[in-house]
Design a protein around this motif. Structure first.
Motif, PDB file in Angstrom:
ATOM      1  N   GLU A  32      47.052  32.452  26.240  1.00 49.48           N
ATOM      2  CA  GLU A  32      48.477  32.831  25.943  1.00 49.48           C
ATOM      3  C   GLU A  32      49.358  32.301  27.235  1.00 49.48           C
ATOM      4  O   GLU A  32      50.574  31.768  26.999  1.00 49.48           O
ATOM      5  CB  GLU A  32      48.736  34.331  26.162  1.00 49.48           C
ATOM      6  CG  GLU A  32      47.967  35.214  25.005  1.00 49.48           C
ATOM      7  CD  GLU A  32      47.858  36.557  25.107  1.00 49.48           C
ATOM      8  OE1 GLU A  32      47.510  37.356  24.242  1.00 49.48           O
ATOM      9  OE2 GLU A  32      48.415  37.191  26.131  1.00 49.48           O
ATOM     10  N   GLN A  42      53.621  28.357  13.722  1.00 45.61           N
ATOM     11  CA  GLN A  42      54.468  29.656  13.854  1.00 45.61           C
ATOM     12  C   GLN A  42      53.690  30.521  14.856  1.00 45.61           C
ATOM     13  O   GLN A  42      54.207  31.143  15.784  1.00 45.61           O
ATOM     14  CB  GLN A  42      54.502  30.352  12.490  1.00 45.61           C
ATOM     15  CG  GLN A  42      55.415  29.819  11.401  1.00 45.61           C
ATOM     16  CD  GLN A  42      55.191  30.610  10.268  1.00 45.61           C
ATOM     17  OE1 GLN A  42      54.570  31.566  10.105  1.00 45.61           O
ATOM     18  NE2 GLN A  42      56.186  29.985   9.151  1.00 45.61           N
ATOM     19  N   SER A  98      54.886  31.917  18.625  1.00 41.97           N
ATOM     20  CA  SER A  98      54.842  33.083  18.615  1.00 41.97           C
ATOM     21  C   SER A  98      54.151  33.728  20.108  1.00 41.97           C
ATOM     22  O   SER A  98      54.367  34.584  20.654  1.00 41.97           O
ATOM     23  CB  SER A  98      54.352  34.191  17.500  1.00 41.97           C
ATOM     24  OG  SER A  98      55.236  33.866  16.545  1.00 41.97           O
ATOM     25  N   ARG A 104      55.450  32.743  23.558  1.00 44.31           N
ATOM     26  CA  ARG A 104      56.767  33.838  23.599  1.00 44.31           C
ATOM     27  C   ARG A 104      56.216  34.872  23.777  1.00 44.31           C
ATOM     28  O   ARG A 104      57.252  35.957  24.127  1.00 44.31           O
ATOM     29  CB  ARG A 104      57.867  33.543  22.420  1.00 44.31           C
ATOM     30  CG  ARG A 104      58.533  32.248  22.290  1.00 44.31           C
ATOM     31  CD  ARG A 104      59.458  32.002  21.270  1.00 44.31           C
ATOM     32  NE  ARG A 104      60.310  33.258  21.304  1.00 44.31           N
ATOM     33  CZ  ARG A 104      61.714  32.950  21.933  1.00 44.31           C
ATOM     34  NH1 ARG A 104      61.947  31.884  22.592  1.00 44.31           N
ATOM     35  NH2 ARG A 104      62.508  33.970  21.822  1.00 44.31           N
ATOM     36  N   GLY A 105      55.106  35.362  23.881  1.00 48.20           N
ATOM     37  CA  GLY A 105      54.546  36.658  24.065  1.00 48.20           C
ATOM     38  C   GLY A 105      54.666  37.741  22.907  1.00 48.20           C
ATOM     39  O   GLY A 105      54.550  39.050  23.148  1.00 48.20           O
ATOM     40  N   GLU A 106      55.119  37.207  21.737  1.00 45.47           N
ATOM     41  CA  GLU A 106      55.449  38.013  20.663  1.00 45.47           C
ATOM     42  C   GLU A 106      54.014  38.075  19.686  1.00 45.47           C
ATOM     43  O   GLU A 106      54.304  38.920  18.819  1.00 45.47           O
ATOM     44  CB  GLU A 106      56.168  37.168  19.860  1.00 45.47           C
ATOM     45  CG  GLU A 106      57.771  37.089  20.549  1.00 45.47           C
ATOM     46  CD  GLU A 106      58.676  36.112  19.934  1.00 45.47           C
ATOM     47  OE1 GLU A 106      59.824  36.100  20.026  1.00 45.47           O
ATOM     48  OE2 GLU A 106      58.200  35.506  18.716  1.00 45.47           O
ATOM     49  N   GLU A 107      53.028  37.455  20.002  1.00 42.27           N
ATOM     50  CA  GLU A 107      51.892  37.573  19.293  1.00 42.27           C
ATOM     51  C   GLU A 107      50.680  37.636  20.279  1.00 42.27           C
ATOM     52  O   GLU A 107      50.606  36.627  21.157  1.00 42.27           O
ATOM     53  CB  GLU A 107      51.620  36.452  18.510  1.00 42.27           C
ATOM     54  CG  GLU A 107      50.424  36.308  17.349  1.00 42.27           C
ATOM     55  CD  GLU A 107      50.451  37.187  16.337  1.00 42.27           C
ATOM     56  OE1 GLU A 107      49.318  37.181  15.811  1.00 42.27           O
ATOM     57  OE2 GLU A 107      51.595  37.613  15.634  1.00 42.27           O
TER      58      GLU A 107
END
Length: 346
Positions: free
Chosen positions: A281, A309, A313, A316-319
């Motif tokens: 990450e 995708q 994600s 950006r720390g979204e996943e």
């Protein structure tokens, strides 16, 4: 035509299902290698049900190949896979029992294959007889048994069938293969089948710890993409989408790494720094997004490609991204989707 080879393991089958929901090009015809009865042991669906969901859920009925693997099973193979393949190889009638389940899938093309370490020409003939109710078949011939097996295949192959020449880890430019290419082309002048050359581009020696951060992986030769038709005169090429062609084994540690495909240069780039799981990450995903190879693809690609995708994600720390299995799927997603998009296959 491109033929990704997918074993019925969780990550790979999820990749296949997601790509067909997009969907991908009809000129991508996958071959599923069946190595276990169910993809997930706790699932109430067997492989037949899964394939029906993926390939038969609309009116298009796109073809796919299904190969019930016949090979020697290494001692370190996981128990569920070892048990299934042992039954396929040794239990009388078990192969027939399994393959007959696919008869209800009208777009399934069974693969006539054999164990290259114990080849018997009667194996091919017996399997063709077992599969006589299917409209078309695929014949998988390995390069190390080509001379003997091809003689039998010549007698049995018919219009509309497939012939897959599996060259394993060998270079497709090896002069020893040239005679095989010629023999296949001569047979194609008499029988209207689809010819595919299958290459295992990534060996088990290509480990995460062996990757140089941000550098091309020189031990993966993907040049067959540009030569299968023009130079070798095949209708399509196949590979394992940058996954090793090994049966799943027990144990093993995790060394975080990401692999990203460049269509422009036709090679894979490795990304790694240390063994901390947080690197997925904190370092790998952002490094890919900021690379020249990411910029090679359009914003439209980044928004539609399932692999891109996920990378974006995660960056950006979204996943969550602390999973080697997820990154294996990312590699496969991006490579297969890119070939669908770029190779004039749409």
């Amino acid at each position: 035509m491109y033929m990704p080879v997918i074993k019925n393991r969780t990550v790979e089958m999820n990749v296949l299902k997601k790509l067909y929901q997009i969907p991908i090009s009809p000129n991508i015809v996958p071959m599923i290698e069946m190595i276990q009865l169910k993809t997930k042991s706790n699932s109430n669906k067997d492989l037949t049900d899964e394939l029906e969901d993926i390939f038969c859920s609309n009116d298009e009925k796109r073809p796919f190949l299904i190969d019930i693997v016949k090979k020697n099973v290494p001692n370190n193979t996981t128990a569920v896979v070892r048990d299934f393949l042992t039954r396929v190889n040794r239990k009388p009638g078990y192969y027939e029992e399994i393959v007959n389940k696919f008869a209800k899938l009208e777009n399934a093309i069974p693969v006539v294959s054999y164990n290259p370490n114990s080849y018997d020409p009667e194996d091919i003939e017996n399997d063709v007889e077992t599969l006589k109710d299917f409209n078309n078949l695929a014949f998988r011939v390995t390069s190390n048994t080509f001379k003997q097996a091809f003689l039998k295949v010549k007698e049995l192959i018919k219009n509309g069938d497939y012939l897959v020449l599996d060259i394993g880890l060998a270079s497709h430019l090896n002069p020893a293969l040239r005679r095989m290419y010629i023999d296949i082309q001569e047979l194609k002048s008499k029988v209207n089948f689809t010819s595919i050359i299958l290459n295992s581009t990534k060996s088990s020696e290509v480990t995460n710890v062996s990757l140089e951060d941000g550098e091309p992986i020189f031990t993966i030769d993907n040049s067959l993409r540009d030569t299968y038709s023009r130079l070798h005169q095949f209708d399509g090429f196949g590979d394992y989408a940058c996954i090793v062609n090994d049966l799943p084994s027990k144990g093993g540690g995790i060394s975080p790494a990401g692999i990203y495909y460049s269509y422009q240069y036709n090679y894979f780039i490795g990304y790694r720094r240390n063994k901390d799981l947080a690197e997925f990450e904190n370092y790998i995903a952002p490094k890919i997004v900021s690379s020249e190879y990411w910029s090679e693809f359009s914003e439209d690609h980044h928004q539609k490609c399932p692999g891109c995708q996920l990378i974006y994600s995660i960056s950006r720390g979204e996943e969550p991204g602390k999973s080697q299995a997820k990154w294996k799927g990312i590699t496969m997603f991006h490579y297969i989707y890119t070939l669908s998009e770029k190779e004039g296959l749409q």
